[in-house]
Design a protein around this motif. Structure first.
Motif, PDB file in Angstrom:
ATOM      1  N   LEU A   7      19.724  74.244   4.270  1.00  0.00           N
ATOM      2  CA  LEU A   7      19.125  75.075   3.342  1.00  0.00           C
ATOM      3  C   LEU A   7      20.109  75.839   2.371  1.00  0.00           C
ATOM      4  N   TYR A   8      19.660  77.149   1.844  1.00  0.00           N
ATOM      5  CA  TYR A   8      20.080  77.555   1.191  1.00  0.00           C
ATOM      6  C   TYR A   8      19.507  79.503   1.023  1.00  0.00           C
ATOM      7  N   ASN A   9      20.937  80.017   1.108  1.00  0.00           N
ATOM      8  CA  ASN A   9      20.515  81.422   1.473  1.00  0.00           C
ATOM      9  C   ASN A   9      21.084  81.846  -0.674  1.00  0.00           C
ATOM     10  N   GLU A  10      19.496  82.293  -1.532  1.00  0.00           N
ATOM     11  CA  GLU A  10      20.849  82.256  -2.757  1.00  0.00           C
ATOM     12  C   GLU A  10      20.946  84.036  -2.714  1.00  0.00           C
ATOM     13  N   ASN A  11      20.687  84.907  -1.549  1.00  0.00           N
ATOM     14  CA  ASN A  11      21.814  86.359  -1.370  1.00  0.00           C
ATOM     15  C   ASN A  11      23.042  86.335  -0.793  1.00  0.00           C
ATOM     16  N   THR A  12      23.268  85.441   0.412  1.00  0.00           N
ATOM     17  CA  THR A  12      24.739  84.944   0.465  1.00  0.00           C
ATOM     18  C   THR A  12      25.871  84.433  -0.097  1.00  0.00           C
ATOM     19  N   GLY A  13      25.063  83.168  -0.773  1.00  0.00           N
ATOM     20  CA  GLY A  13      25.107  82.201  -1.094  1.00  0.00           C
ATOM     21  C   GLY A  13      26.383  81.159  -0.188  1.00  0.00           C
ATOM     22  N   GLU A  14      25.371  80.911   0.865  1.00  0.00           N
ATOM     23  CA  GLU A  14      25.179  80.449   1.861  1.00  0.00           C
ATOM     24  C   GLU A  14      24.624  78.746   1.773  1.00  0.00           C
ATOM     25  N   HIS A  15      25.386  77.912   2.409  1.00  0.00           N
ATOM     26  CA  HIS A  15      24.296  77.089   3.220  1.00  0.00           C
ATOM     27  C   HIS A  15      24.500  76.937   4.408  1.00  0.00           C
ATOM     28  N   PHE A  16      23.262  76.319   4.824  1.00  0.00           N
ATOM     29  CA  PHE A  16      23.586  76.555   6.525  1.00  0.00           C
ATOM     30  C   PHE A  16      22.638  74.586   6.513  1.00  0.00           C
ATOM     31  N   TYR A  17      23.022  73.913   7.785  1.00  0.00           N
ATOM     32  CA  TYR A  17      22.618  72.869   8.188  1.00  0.00           C
ATOM     33  C   TYR A  17      22.360  72.803   9.505  1.00  0.00           C
ATOM     34  N   THR A  18      21.419  72.264   9.407  1.00  0.00           N
ATOM     35  CA  THR A  18      20.709  72.164  11.160  1.00  0.00           C
ATOM     36  C   THR A  18      19.504  70.700  11.467  1.00  0.00           C
ATOM     37  N   ALA A  19      20.145  70.692  12.628  1.00  0.00           N
ATOM     38  CA  ALA A  19      19.340  69.989  12.531  1.00  0.00           C
ATOM     39  C   ALA A  19      17.294  70.199  14.104  1.00  0.00           C
ATOM     40  N   ASP A  20      17.702  71.479  13.903  1.00  0.00           N
ATOM     41  CA  ASP A  20      16.302  72.063  14.822  1.00  0.00           C
ATOM     42  C   ASP A  20      15.511  73.205  14.078  1.00  0.00           C
ATOM     43  N   LEU A  21      14.593  72.010  14.426  1.00  0.00           N
ATOM     44  CA  LEU A  21      13.595  72.086  13.254  1.00  0.00           C
ATOM     45  C   LEU A  21      12.535  73.706  13.511  1.00  0.00           C
ATOM     46  N   LYS A  22      13.039  74.457  14.502  1.00  0.00           N
ATOM     47  CA  LYS A  22      12.833  75.748  15.054  1.00  0.00           C
ATOM     48  C   LYS A  22      13.521  76.935  13.709  1.00  0.00           C
ATOM     49  N   GLU A  23      15.297  76.306  13.997  1.00  0.00           N
ATOM     50  CA  GLU A  23      15.747  77.051  13.178  1.00  0.00           C
ATOM     51  C   GLU A  23      15.534  77.165  12.322  1.00  0.00           C
ATOM     52  N   ILE A  24      15.023  75.977  11.431  1.00  0.00           N
ATOM     53  CA  ILE A  24      14.273  75.952   9.644  1.00  0.00           C
ATOM     54  C   ILE A  24      13.547  76.851   9.768  1.00  0.00           C
ATOM     55  N   ASP A  25      12.729  76.823  10.413  1.00  0.00           N
ATOM     56  CA  ASP A  25      10.973  77.381  10.540  1.00  0.00           C
ATOM     57  C   ASP A  25      11.794  78.995  10.444  1.00  0.00           C
ATOM     58  N   THR A  26      12.952  79.423  11.538  1.00  0.00           N
ATOM     59  CA  THR A  26      12.680  80.798  11.441  1.00  0.00           C
ATOM     60  C   THR A  26      13.747  80.758  10.022  1.00  0.00           C
ATOM     61  N   LEU A  27      14.609  80.091   9.547  1.00  0.00           N
ATOM     62  CA  LEU A  27      15.021  80.755   8.242  1.00  0.00           C
ATOM     63  C   LEU A  27      14.696  80.659   6.808  1.00  0.00           C
ATOM     64  N   PHE A  28      13.284  79.411   6.746  1.00  0.00           N
ATOM     65  CA  PHE A  28      12.894  80.091   5.958  1.00  0.00           C
ATOM     66  C   PHE A  28      12.021  80.683   6.143  1.00  0.00           C
ATOM     67  N   ASN A  29      10.997  80.786   7.108  1.00  0.00           N
ATOM     68  CA  ASN A  29      10.511  82.743   7.235  1.00  0.00           C
ATOM     69  C   ASN A  29      11.056  83.662   6.003  1.00  0.00           C
ATOM     70  N   ILE A  30      12.459  83.703   6.462  1.00  0.00           N
ATOM     71  CA  ILE A  30      13.089  84.549   6.258  1.00  0.00           C
ATOM     72  C   ILE A  30      13.647  84.844   4.239  1.00  0.00           C
ATOM     73  N   GLY A  31      13.244  83.473   4.225  1.00  0.00           N
ATOM     74  CA  GLY A  31      13.637  83.727   3.151  1.00  0.00           C
ATOM     75  C   GLY A  31      14.736  82.478   2.185  1.00  0.00           C
ATOM     76  N   TRP A  32      15.131  81.946   3.205  1.00  0.00           N
ATOM     77  CA  TRP A  32      16.404  80.825   3.170  1.00  0.00           C
ATOM     78  C   TRP A  32      15.209  79.486   2.248  1.00  0.00           C
ATOM     79  N   ASN A  33      15.753  78.711   1.244  1.00  0.00           N
ATOM     80  CA  ASN A  33      15.899  77.458   0.600  1.00  0.00           C
ATOM     81  C   ASN A  33      15.609  76.417   1.520  1.00  0.00           C
ATOM     82  N   TYR A  34      14.523  75.907   1.262  1.00  0.00           N
ATOM     83  CA  TYR A  34      14.778  74.109   1.889  1.00  0.00           C
ATOM     84  C   TYR A  34      15.358  73.495   0.561  1.00  0.00           C
TER      85      TYR A  34
END
Length: 203
Positions: A7-34
């Protein structure tokens, strides 16, 4: 094996890596790009740890297969994610590369199995290119923002759970084939039958 997503955060420039679907769901819902599948890894092997730097502007995560390096960072104020337990495992024959951006505070390290992406970042001035650890299979980055996908012609429903998904949904990929099926029903018809929309892909 397990899928590790990026996932990618356009506001900070950070990529995030996870196998946890709950983490993906949480980050996606607060604006991270899949961005798709970062790589596929094994469920056992040499442990890989994730740490978080709360003092970096925007926050920053770092991933390492060295417990000594992880401990040294902890002593400098970084925080172990996942209660200090491994988030991934090193194993396989595919190189996962890491590069460092000396000008970034957040997202200063980038991890990829894509040699072209890796070399491209080095050409742009990123440094310290190396193999971070080994993985089972290369990634399949899609650069898809699920929030703007058009409604599909068909949905996929869970045989157990009464949830319906877009065909591209991450959660669908995790379902064993006997527990999912394609349906011709519309969203309205599915809702009438008691199905609920997936919170991740938002069909």
């Amino acid at each position: 094996m397990t899928d590790v997503y990026r996932l990618y955060n356009e506001n900070t420039g950070e990529h995030f890596y996870t196998a946890d679907l709950k983490e993906i769901d949480t980050l996606f819902n607060i604006g991270w790009n899949y961005e798709g599948l970062g790589w596929r890894g094994f469920l056992s092997g040499d442990p890989v740890y994730r740490l978080y730097n709360p003092n970096a502007n925007g926050g920053d995560h770092y991933y390492t297969a060295s417990i000594e390096e992880a401990t040294a960072l902890k002593n400098l104020g970084w925080i172990f994610d996942n209660d200090g337990q491994p988030v991934f495992y090193s194993g396989g024959n595919v190189n996962l590369y890491v590069v460092y951006n000396p000008n970034a505070s957040s997202g200063s390290h980038h991890y990829t199995t894509d040699v072209e992406e890796y070399n491209g970042l080095l050409d742009l001035g990123w440094t310290n290119g190396a193999v971070a650890w080994k993985v089972a299979e290369k990634g399949d980055l899609e650069d898809i923002d699920l929030s703007v996908l058009p409604s599909p012609d068909h949905y996929i429903i869970e045989r157990i759970g009464k949830v319906y998904h877009r065909p591209t949904c991450l959660k669908v990929r995790k379902l064993w084939s006997p527990f999912r099926k394609v349906t011709d029903l519309t969203a309205e018809e599915l809702l009438d039958q008691g199905y609920i929309p997936c919170s991740l892909c938002r069909p």
